[in-house]
Structure formats: C-alpha cells, structure tokens
Scaffold this motif. Structure first.
Motif, short mmCIF file in Angstrom:
data_model
loop_
_atom_site.label_atom_id
_atom_site.label_comp_id
_atom_site.label_asym_id
_atom_site.label_seq_id
_atom_site.Cartn_x
_atom_site.Cartn_y
_atom_site.Cartn_z
N GLU A 12 -23.45 -4.21 77.01
CA GLU A 12 -23.11 -4.80 78.49
C GLU A 12 -21.74 -4.03 79.10
O GLU A 12 -21.93 -4.02 80.57
N LEU A 13 -20.98 -3.56 78.45
CA LEU A 13 -19.56 -3.52 79.16
C LEU A 13 -20.26 -2.31 79.35
O LEU A 13 -19.76 -1.92 81.40
N GLN A 14 -20.82 -0.84 79.16
CA GLN A 14 -21.40 0.08 79.70
C GLN A 14 -21.88 0.01 80.92
O GLN A 14 -21.50 0.49 82.14
N SER A 15 -22.71 -0.67 81.05
CA SER A 15 -23.70 -1.78 81.85
C SER A 15 -23.24 -2.16 83.09
O SER A 15 -23.80 -1.34 84.64
N HIS A 72 -9.69 13.79 65.86
CA HIS A 72 -9.85 12.57 65.19
C HIS A 72 -10.92 11.60 66.49
O HIS A 72 -10.73 12.00 67.03
N PRO A 73 -11.21 10.98 65.64
CA PRO A 73 -12.24 9.84 67.37
C PRO A 73 -10.98 9.98 68.52
O PRO A 73 -9.95 8.94 68.27
N ARG A 74 -11.15 9.30 69.63
CA ARG A 74 -10.69 8.41 71.10
C ARG A 74 -11.03 7.05 70.51
O ARG A 74 -11.69 6.95 69.39
N GLY A 75 -9.71 6.94 71.14
CA GLY A 75 -9.54 4.96 70.70
C GLY A 75 -7.82 5.36 70.60
O GLY A 75 -6.93 6.20 71.13
N SER A 76 -7.62 3.72 70.51
CA SER A 76 -5.78 3.85 70.65
C SER A 76 -5.39 2.92 68.98
O SER A 76 -6.18 2.00 68.77
N LEU A 102 -1.42 -10.57 62.57
CA LEU A 102 -0.59 -10.03 61.33
C LEU A 102 0.49 -8.22 61.13
O LEU A 102 0.76 -8.19 60.76
N GLU A 103 -1.10 -7.72 60.97
CA GLU A 103 -1.14 -6.71 61.06
C GLU A 103 -1.07 -5.76 61.74
O GLU A 103 -1.13 -4.20 61.43
N GLY A 104 -1.95 -5.69 62.89
CA GLY A 104 -2.35 -4.55 64.30
C GLY A 104 -3.22 -4.09 63.80
O GLY A 104 -3.83 -4.02 62.22
N GLY A 105 -3.92 -3.00 64.15
CA GLY A 105 -5.08 -2.22 63.82
C GLY A 105 -5.33 -0.83 65.29
O GLY A 105 -4.53 -1.04 65.64
N VAL A 106 -6.64 -0.53 64.63
CA VAL A 106 -7.12 -0.02 66.10
C VAL A 106 -8.38 -0.34 66.45
O VAL A 106 -9.25 -1.13 66.06
N VAL A 107 -8.24 0.37 67.78
CA VAL A 107 -9.95 0.96 68.98
C VAL A 107 -10.48 2.55 68.92
O VAL A 107 -9.50 3.31 68.75
N GLU A 108 -12.04 2.28 68.20
CA GLU A 108 -12.06 3.30 67.65
C GLU A 108 -13.61 3.97 68.37
O GLU A 108 -14.06 3.28 68.40
N GLU A 109 -13.59 5.31 68.94
CA GLU A 109 -14.88 5.66 69.12
C GLU A 109 -16.00 5.54 67.50
O GLU A 109 -15.78 5.93 66.71
N PHE A 110 -17.16 5.03 67.95
CA PHE A 110 -18.31 5.00 66.84
C PHE A 110 -18.55 6.43 66.58
O PHE A 110 -19.59 7.16 67.81
N ARG A 130 -15.42 7.32 77.65
CA ARG A 130 -16.93 7.75 77.24
C ARG A 130 -18.08 7.20 77.67
O ARG A 130 -18.56 6.07 76.80
N PRO A 131 -18.48 7.63 79.06
CA PRO A 131 -19.82 6.12 79.48
C PRO A 131 -21.21 6.79 78.89
O PRO A 131 -21.63 5.61 79.26
N GLN A 132 -21.35 7.22 77.97
CA GLN A 132 -22.19 7.34 76.67
C GLN A 132 -22.36 6.27 75.30
O GLN A 132 -23.28 6.67 74.58
N LEU A 133 -21.26 6.06 75.21
CA LEU A 133 -20.79 5.58 74.18
C LEU A 133 -21.02 4.13 73.85
O LEU A 133 -20.69 3.11 74.81
N SER A 134 -22.33 3.56 73.01
CA SER A 134 -22.37 2.36 72.73
C SER A 134 -22.30 2.07 72.20
O SER A 134 -22.18 0.28 72.05
N LYS A 135 -21.13 2.30 71.12
CA LYS A 135 -20.65 1.91 69.92
C LYS A 135 -18.81 1.76 69.58
O LYS A 135 -18.74 2.87 69.86
N ALA A 136 -18.34 1.09 69.34
CA ALA A 136 -16.76 1.35 69.20
C ALA A 136 -16.53 0.68 67.63
O ALA A 136 -17.19 -0.24 67.63
N CYS A 137 -15.85 0.84 66.86
CA CYS A 137 -15.50 0.37 65.80
C CYS A 137 -13.71 -0.38 65.94
O CYS A 137 -12.37 0.34 66.81
#
Length: 509
Positions: free
Chosen positions: A238-241, A188-192, A283-291, A212-219
């Motif tokens: 901008e963050l990667q830069s 599954h995609p890397r993330g939190s 209220l419900e929480g969520g996830v951050v994942e690589e795109f 993931r230094p080459q990752l340009s987008k996240a979900c």
C-alpha cells in the motif's frame, strides 16, 4: 579479605591460561548458569524459552576430566533420567565417578524473570553455591550470555566469568550489528538503525520504500531477539502504491503510515501484541531493514583470552514459520559454496572484536540470495550474537563427543581419527506430535533401536531439551553422520521409529 573487582576476577582466567603445564591434568569447577538474561526477556515469553536452559547441558562433557566438577543451576529440577542419559554420553569415565562430581541445583521458579536474577534473590542458595565453589582453587562461571546481572553474580560469588564483558553487548545489538557491518564494508540489507518510536518506524519505512520501489516487504526487529522472537514483517504494497502515484512525502504521509502500520505488520510470535511490541521497541530500540530473500547461514567464531581469532564452524540454518523468521535447526558444516565466504567474513569480524577487547564466542548470521546453480551473488550480513547461540549446542556436542575440530580452510570437520563428520540438528524435532511422551519413553525406544549415538563410530542421534517433549510434543536432536544425506536419512528414521513404537509398549522395561 577485601573483595576483588570484576577486572581482578577476570584477570584470573588469563593467569590460569598462562601457567606452564607439567603434563598433569588440572581440575576446575564450572558453575553453569543458563540464564536468558536478554533485555526482551521477562516482558512476554514463550514456554519453549524455559527449555532453552537445557542447551547448556553440553557442559556435562567437562566431567571427562576426572578432576573437574560441574555445578548446574536451573529454574526447575532436572530428572535423573536426563542426568543418566547425559552422563552416558561422557566417554571414558564411569557413570558413578562423573555423578559424584556433578551438583544440580534449582530455584523452583518457572517465572519469566531471568534465572540469574532468581539466583541473586535467594541468599541461602547463594551461600550454598559459594561453599561448593570454595572447594576448588579454579572456579568460574559459564553462562548463556553476559549482562550486568551475570557480572553482579560473579562479583557476589567472587569467581570469574567465561565470556565477553556486558558492555560489549551493545556492539552486537541489531543496531550495533548494522553499524559494525557498515564500518567493515560487509554487505548488509538497506535500512535504518536506532528506531525507537512508531514515528521513527514510519519515517524509516518511507525512506526505504522510496529507495527501493520494487520492495514489497520490510523487517522490523528489536535490538535483541532470539529465534525470531522480537521480529516482525511489514507489508509495503500500500505504501509503495501511494508513492508510485506521486504522493508527497510529508507529515500527513507519515501519519498515514503510522495509522496503518498495525494492519501491515505481522509479528513473528503471535503471543506478542502490537502494544507490547511497541513498548519493548521503545525500551531497547531496533532496526528497519529491507526483506531479503535468501538461504540463511552463519559462521561461529571464538576469540581466546590472548586475542587469537578462530573460525570454529559454519552452518546452513533451517527456518520456518510465515516469512521464514523462526529458527528450526541447522546443517553443519555449510556447503563449500558458503563455507569460504562465511569463514572470511567471520575472521574479519573476529579480528575487529578482538581489538575491542571482546573474548568468547559469537555467531554472525547471513543470507545467501541464490544466483543459480551452486553459485551465490553475495552474502548479506543480518546480525551478530555475542552469546551461546542456536548453533552452539550441536557444535560443542560434536566437538566434545568426537574429539575433533572444524578446519575452516577446507570447510570440513574431522574427528580425532581424521574422518569427516557432519550433522543435521533441530530444536523442534517432532513439531508437537509427541505430546504426552516422557523423556524416559523416548530414551527406551531409541536405546532398543540402531539409531542411538555410538562412540565407536562417532555417529548416531543425540537428544537435547528432552524435558520439553511431554508438554510441547517436541524435543531437540542432533543427527551425526559422515555425509549430509546420511544425517538427513537418520533424522527421518528416528522420527519414524518413534511414531511406530509409541503406539505399542514392547520396548518398555
């Protein structure tokens, strides 16, 4: 008489399934409650979600048993034009006989409050439903998803629910899905998981960008979402830069990410605002994942009351919108390159859920990054939905119309005559171009065309979510054929027929 607990009510379903058959048909009454009782619903909705109630109309096919009764409760009235069309699709039963066994109720309330709550808030309607259910010794509720609201309704009406318990919903939130994939060793995609506040999001994005230094987008995704509602895509350039320039990871960096996050984030549904999105996340929480770039696909699994796990279908899903986050439709069955691995992961997920006591249907969504040609590198699991999902309606429609089933070992669907069938289905047929067309107009045009579904060949076009066509300019369609290229050809032929005929009125009766 003392009221039964929910456990006692649910045990009735198991008792009925164990009763020996003597060759006679047994009648039942099903109360259909197509409520979108998900945690996100009611904060900000979109018009189309109200038309999603029509997805449960495949249950009209239970009227094929002449002893069955069906009660459908909706937010708005269902037109007789639509009822007539749906009953026409029920094979082997006179229209008038089926109509007598169908009861349609509505609450005359299109607010964003869950339909189940609307029903509970109307004592007279509850009394009317109780009286209708009391006429059958076997009455039960079929709903879109089971939450505490549906369990409250079941106890109030003293009838069991088809589906899992509300407590199992947490297993298939986006955070729960990630935990499940980790436990079962499913890629599954890397993330939190379990991010809740904007500070959590900032830290998760920094951690992901470092990994993931080459990752340009996240979900960024709410724990409960539907058709992309609740999803967002974050630009990481901008963050990667700054990280590549040697920026130290400390509180000032996290604050900088927090400050810039609104500008970097694209909400999939533009009717949401950043503030309302964060409110729901809190209220419900969520996830951050690589795109992850890949072909979306899914597997649908059924867990029976006795714990039997059955892979009942695989789909290739069609996505649209910016970043391809919005569900548009699907192809069934999935290609041979996908069907095998999808079925294997679906079986593994189903067996785990069965051990947890889950019953009913679930859908697991995956991404298949292409390796080249017809091969795939690996399937990445995205999420699991413990409800009647996007692919439930077309699959159940095909099963009930054709009397067939999916053979997951072969990756094919065969009807009751042994011929293979497939379909192309969409919830967005017309894409806004048919505004002002009434359901009756569409049905009259199609009836006079060669594209209408035929029970003789088990092929043709079947429509759903018809009441949305006049307002939204689109409707749902399932194009059933014997090969995928024929189903796609049928889809465009129906579109061209409607485009050509709606300017004139020779078809009008």
């Amino acid at each position: 008489m003392a009221k039964k607990t929910l456990d006692e009510l649910q045990n009735q379903l198991s008792q009925w399934s164990r009763e020996p058959g003597d060759g006679r048909r047994v009648g039942q009454t099903v109360l259909a409650i197509p409520s979108l009782s998900l945690p996100f619903f009611g904060v900000q909705s979109i018009e189309q979600l109200l038309h999603y109630e029509e997805r449960i109309f495949y249950l009209f096919h239970i009227l094929r048993n002449p002893l069955n009764r069906l009660i459908v409760v909706t937010s708005s009235p269902v037109t007789e034009t639509l009822v007539s069309y749906l009953l026409h699709l029920v094979p082997g039963i006179p229209h008038s006989h089926a109509r007598r066994r169908l009861e349609l109720l509505h609450v005359q309330d299109n607010s964003s409050k869950p339909l189940t709550q609307k029903i509970l808030d109307r004592p007279a309607l509850m009394t009317r439903i109780r009286r209708l259910l009391s006429e059958s010794p076997r009455a039960s509720i079929s709903c879109y998803t089971v939450t505490p609201l549906e369990e409250e309704l079941a106890e109030a009406l003293q009838v069991p629910l088809h589906g899992p318990r509300a407590e199992h919903l947490r297993l298939t939130s986006n955070s729960g899905s990630r935990q499940l994939f980790q436990a079962l060793g499913i890629p599954h995609p890397r993330g939190s998981k379990d991010v809740q506040y904007i500070g959590d999001v900032a830290r998760a994005l920094v951690e992901l960008a470092k990994e993931r230094p080459q990752l340009s987008k996240a979900c960024l995704k709410h724990n409960f979402s539907i058709s992309g509602y609740g999803n967002a895509v974050v630009d990481l350039e901008e963050l990667q830069s700054r990280l590549q320039d040697g920026e130290e990871v400390d509180n000032p960096l996290y604050r900088w990410v927090t400050d810039n996050l609104p500008a970097w984030t694209h909400l999939v549904h533009d009717r949401q605002t950043w503030n309302s999105y964060l409110e729901r996340l809190g209220l419900e929480g969520g996830v951050v994942e690589e795109f992850v770039e890949g072909d979306p696909c899914s597997v649908q699994v059924r867990i029976d009351l006795d714990g039997t796990v059955d892979v009942i279908g695989t789909h290739e899903e069609l996505m649209g919108g910016e970043n391809s986050q919005v569900y548009l439709g699907c192809r069934f069955p999935a290609s041979q390159r996908l069907a095998g691995p999808l079925g294997a992961w679906g079986q593994k997920l189903g067996e785990w859920m069965a051990r947890e006591g889950v019953v009913g249907r679930f859908t697991a969504n995956f991404l298949a990054p292409p390796k080249g040609g017809e091969s795939i590198e690996e399937l990445y699991a995205v999420d699991v939905h413990l409800r009647k999902g996007n692919t439930t309606l077309p699959l159940r429609t095909l099963q009930l119309l054709s009397g067939g089933r999916y053979y997951h070992e072969e990756g094919v669907f065969k009807d009751d005559r042994g011929q293979e069938l497939c379909y192309l289905s969409s919830d967005h047929f017309g894409a806004g171009q048919f505004k002002g067309m009434m359901p009756r107009d569409l049905l009259e045009i199609i009836t006079c065309s060669p594209y209408h579904y035929s029970s003789t060949t088990h092929t043709g076009a079947v429509f759903h979510m018809l009441n949305g066509i006049s307002e939204l300019g689109q409707t749902g369609i399932t194009c059933i054929e014997r090969r995928h290229e024929l189903a796609e050809r049928l889809y465009y032929a129906v579109f061209q027929e409607l485009e050509m005929q709606r300017g004139g009125f020779e078809w009008m009766t």
